[in-house]
Design a protein around this motif. Sequence first.
Motif, PDB file in Angstrom:
ATOM      1  N   ILE A   1       0.848  -1.176   0.000  1.00 29.73           N
ATOM      2  CA  ILE A   1       0.000   0.000   0.000  1.00 29.73           C
ATOM      3  C   ILE A   1       0.889   1.232   0.000  1.00 29.73           C
TER       4      ILE A   1
ATOM      5  N   MET B   1      -6.114   3.467   3.592  1.00 34.22           N
ATOM      6  CA  MET B   1      -5.799   3.747   2.195  1.00 34.22           C
ATOM      7  C   MET B   1      -6.228   5.153   1.821  1.00 34.22           C
TER       8      MET B   1
ATOM      9  N   GLY C   1      -7.054   6.905  -1.174  1.00 37.29           N
ATOM     10  CA  GLY C   1      -7.342   6.556  -2.554  1.00 37.29           C
ATOM     11  C   GLY C   1      -7.416   7.746  -3.484  1.00 37.29           C
TER      12      GLY C   1
ATOM     13  N   ILE D   1      -8.881  -0.787   4.618  1.00 37.85           N
ATOM     14  CA  ILE D   1      -8.987  -1.980   3.784  1.00 37.85           C
ATOM     15  C   ILE D   1      -9.374  -3.171   4.651  1.00 37.85           C
TER      16      ILE D   1
ATOM     17  N   TRP E   1      -8.337  -8.315   1.972  1.00 38.57           N
ATOM     18  CA  TRP E   1      -8.490  -7.584   0.718  1.00 38.57           C
ATOM     19  C   TRP E   1      -7.212  -6.791   0.456  1.00 38.57           C
ATOM     20  N   ARG E   2      -7.003  -6.398  -0.804  1.00 33.24           N
ATOM     21  CA  ARG E   2      -5.854  -5.579  -1.161  1.00 33.24           C
ATOM     22  C   ARG E   2      -6.295  -4.481  -2.127  1.00 33.24           C
ATOM     23  N   TYR E   3      -5.571  -3.383  -2.087  1.00 39.76           N
ATOM     24  CA  TYR E   3      -5.868  -2.269  -2.997  1.00 39.76           C
ATOM     25  C   TYR E   3      -5.314  -2.595  -4.373  1.00 39.76           C
ATOM     26  N   ASN E   4      -6.090  -2.342  -5.425  1.00 39.00           N
ATOM     27  CA  ASN E   4      -5.645  -2.612  -6.784  1.00 39.00           C
ATOM     28  C   ASN E   4      -4.794  -1.450  -7.273  1.00 39.00           C
TER      29      ASN E   4
ATOM     30  N   ASP F   1     -11.518   3.757  -6.978  1.00 40.08           N
ATOM     31  CA  ASP F   1     -10.750   3.032  -5.967  1.00 40.08           C
ATOM     32  C   ASP F   1     -11.298   1.616  -5.912  1.00 40.08           C
ATOM     33  N   GLN F   2     -10.453   0.665  -6.181  1.00 39.28           N
ATOM     34  CA  GLN F   2     -10.892  -0.725  -6.262  1.00 39.28           C
ATOM     35  C   GLN F   2     -10.059  -1.597  -5.323  1.00 39.28           C
ATOM     36  N   ILE F   3     -10.733  -2.456  -4.593  1.00 38.97           N
ATOM     37  CA  ILE F   3     -10.054  -3.438  -3.764  1.00 38.97           C
ATOM     38  C   ILE F   3     -10.434  -4.825  -4.255  1.00 38.97           C
TER      39      ILE F   3
END
Length: 230
Positions: A65, A84, A86, A93, A97-100, A108-110
Amino acid sequence: MKHILFIYHLTTKGDDMKNLNLFARIVWATLITMTMLAFAGCDNDAPNPWYNNQENTGGNDSNKIPGTQQAGAGGATQQNPSYMEGFAVNFNIPKDWRYNMEGAASEDQIILDQPSSDGYKPYVMMDLYWSHQGDETKAKQLAQEDHNSRFNWTDSISNKEYKPYYKEMEVGGTKIHISGAINTYWGNPSWSETFWFSRDGVVYQIVLDDIVEKHLDSVKVIIESIQRKS
């Protein structure tokens, strides 16, 4: 170089210089080897960005991150590694899950690296947006408008008909308004849900490529922590 050429020239003389010839060849080979090693060493002096870049999205456990660093990279780390900052919203988060990092700059996509609840999708995505200023009435209006824009979908193979739906539920004391519909991106009909809710005068829109009930804990983390980025 002139000295090297001179030594090499000596090696071409007659038999009376055999001993000197052997010595010169040894010196010649040694100097060439040292020169080659010196040039090779120059390449190793360059920094290796793969290991030094804490925001590298490749291997070596570097899919971090922003704001965190690899072990040994030096410098400070975030106090809360799950937080996060974003593109449009800030949020915590959820676990697993992880941040894309490769997502578009407009969202903002996880990602949850586990199959969807029906097993048709190899992983689960959640897109986070702030939608409008407003209260729960606005959130409900947006969800119903989305639902009304959906159409029934019929599977040409099984001839089964899938009807979009609208529903409401509470997650951690916050009412969310859900518009559900079929997603066929992965080749099989699989449900996805988009929901809206209001917090602190802002209406947020969350697109979950799965069913909310299957990810209640994760959805709760997002609802309670999400903030519009100023």
